[in-house]
Design an enzyme around this catalytic site. Structure first.
Site, short mmCIF file in Angstrom:
data_model
loop_
_atom_site.label_atom_id
_atom_site.label_comp_id
_atom_site.label_asym_id
_atom_site.label_seq_id
_atom_site.Cartn_x
_atom_site.Cartn_y
_atom_site.Cartn_z
N HIS A 85 0.81 -1.21 0.00
CA HIS A 85 0.00 0.00 0.00
C HIS A 85 0.85 1.27 0.00
CE1 HIS A 85 -3.96 1.55 -0.09
NE2 HIS A 85 -4.53 0.59 0.63
N ASP B 144 -2.38 3.03 -4.35
CA ASP B 144 -3.63 2.99 -3.61
C ASP B 144 -4.56 1.95 -4.21
OD1 ASP B 144 -4.55 4.13 -5.95
OD2 ASP B 144 -4.65 6.16 -5.12
#
Length: 434
Positions: A405, A409
């Protein structure tokens, strides 16, 4: 007169500092030729047969099967003819590709301290290879030459002064330490267990070689990478039909499902290059940047008798689907036979994991550190599916995508996975991007 030459474990490269002896290929007293393999060892990357650059009679072997030997430690001594044993005759220099031999490396060799042994001036007659009887513990310096033996003793709580060594000149081996620890446990258990209670000893399988490396990488990945997973079901009926169509061409090399998925991955990474990346960190794990890789070095999971391996297809984006199939088949066979080189197991930038071969639908795998993403493919099974507005039985698979992450995104990850699913459902879509 013959001269005894010592052959040590060569520099293994890839930052490796030692190897475990899997099996000896020669006996003491056996005549060996130049560059003949004398021992098979397993490193943290792969198993290899190590050839000796000297030809002659083997006068000694160092290390038992299962023992870890550090780089620079002696493996065998060989009695060679005097003309071949001169200082300027350093052997063939062809131990392994990329591995140095004594007399051919500018860097000093690392040696482990061991008891001084008197070397015979002449070639000894062949001796039985049975292990010598254990010698009683002695006073003075302990005959331990391996840091691994000392570490094992500390971990098991064994006092080395009480251990009888079964090696040459009373040398204490790791097997001696583990036997001593087992004997203590057995005595304590027998004393504590009431009659007629039975003492059950648990088996402890050491993490060594490849399994230890995998364990360390997975632990680091879980500690450092904030991963997330998304998944989607896809109708793979069209992809299976394409595979069968390509297989019908008997004259052409076989292209299975995995190479087709690999081709889809390279196309998806071309559209989403941010995912072909790795996070740059400080030694303490603090992230400082994102390195975007220009080439796609595609790793793929291969299950072997030695455990899970991830061979890497170099520059996968430059290969045709047929070339991908050939290279993946070659690497898979090398993984099963244990002949993969360290270079073929490192340097991946993205991993494809077809866990559907184990009959499971989904998974949330751990990212192969230091990569940023992994595509997982579940089993393909017949399921009810709405196709062209009607309910039908179709071949459906679940695709999962695990990503770092810090690199992207959910929008980027979802776009990548949706593109892969569209190509699985309509393989012809790939022609738009190839």
């Amino acid at each position: 007169m013959p001269v005894v030459r010592e052959f040590t474990l060569p520099d293994l490269g890839e930052g490796l500092t030692g190897a475990e002896i899997i099996r000896w290929l020669v006996e003491v007293g056996e005549v060996v030729a130049v560059d003949q393999p004398v021992v098979e060892v397993e490193t943290a990357k792969a198993s290899v047969e190590v050839p000796c650059p000297y030809g002659g009679v083997v006068t000694a072997r160092f290390g038992a099967v299962g023992e870890e030997v550090p780089v620079g430690a002696p493996l065998v001594t060989v009695a060679v003819a005097a003309s071949e044993g001169d200082d300027d005759a350093g052997g063939s220099g062809n131990v392994l590709v990329g591995y140095g031999t004594a007399g051919h490396s500018a860097a000093p060799r690392r040696r482990r301290v061991r008891p001084v042994q008197t070397r015979p001036a002449a070639v000894p007659a062949p001796q039985p290879t049975a292990q010598p009887a254990p010698r009683p513990a002695r006073s003075g310096p302990l005959p331990v030459i391996s840091p691994l033996v000392r570490r094992t003793a500390r971990e098991l709580g064994v006092d080395l002064a009480t251990v009888s060594g079964s090696g040459p000149d009373g040398l204490i081996l790791r097997a001696d330490v583990t036997r001593a620890a087992a004997a203590v446990v057995s005595r304590e258990t027998s004393a504590a267990a009431p009659e007629p209670a039975v003492a059950w000893d648990d088996d402890v399988v050491p993490l060594r070689g490849l399994r230890r490396t995998v364990a360390e990488k997975l632990s680091r990945s879980r500690r450092e990478i904030p991963d997330a997973t998304c998944w989607v079901d896809a109708d793979a009926t069209g992809l299976l039909a394409l595979k069968d169509q390509l297989a019908a061409r008997a004259a052409a090399p076989r292209i299975g499902l995995l190479p087709l998925l690999a081709r889809i991955c390279t196309a998806a990474l071309a559209r989403h290059p941010d995912l072909n990346a790795s996070v740059v960190t400080e030694p303490d794990g603090t992230p400082t940047g994102i390195r975007r890789h220009r080439a796609v070095h595609l790793g793929f999971a291969a299950q072997t008798e030695r455990g899970l391996m991830v061979p890497v297809v170099r520059d996968a984006q430059l290969l045709t689907t047929e070339q991908l199939a050939a290279e993946m088949a070659r690497l898979t066979e090398a993984a099963r036979t244990g002949s993969l080189t360290p270079a073929e197991l490192t340097g991946g930038t993205f991993t494809l994991n077809n866990y559907g071969v184990f009959g499971v639908d989904g998974s949330t795998p751990i990212i192969n550190h230091p990569e940023a993403a992994m595509l997982g493919v579940g089993r393909i099974a017949a399921k009810p599916w709405v196709h062209d507005g009607e309910l039908a039985v179709r071949q459906v698979t679940q695709l999962s995508f695990t990503f770092d992450h810090r690199v992207c995104d959910g929008g980027t990850a979802g776009g990548f996975l949706r593109f892969v699913a569209d190509c699985v459902e309509n393989p012809g879509e790939l022609l738009r991007y190839l």
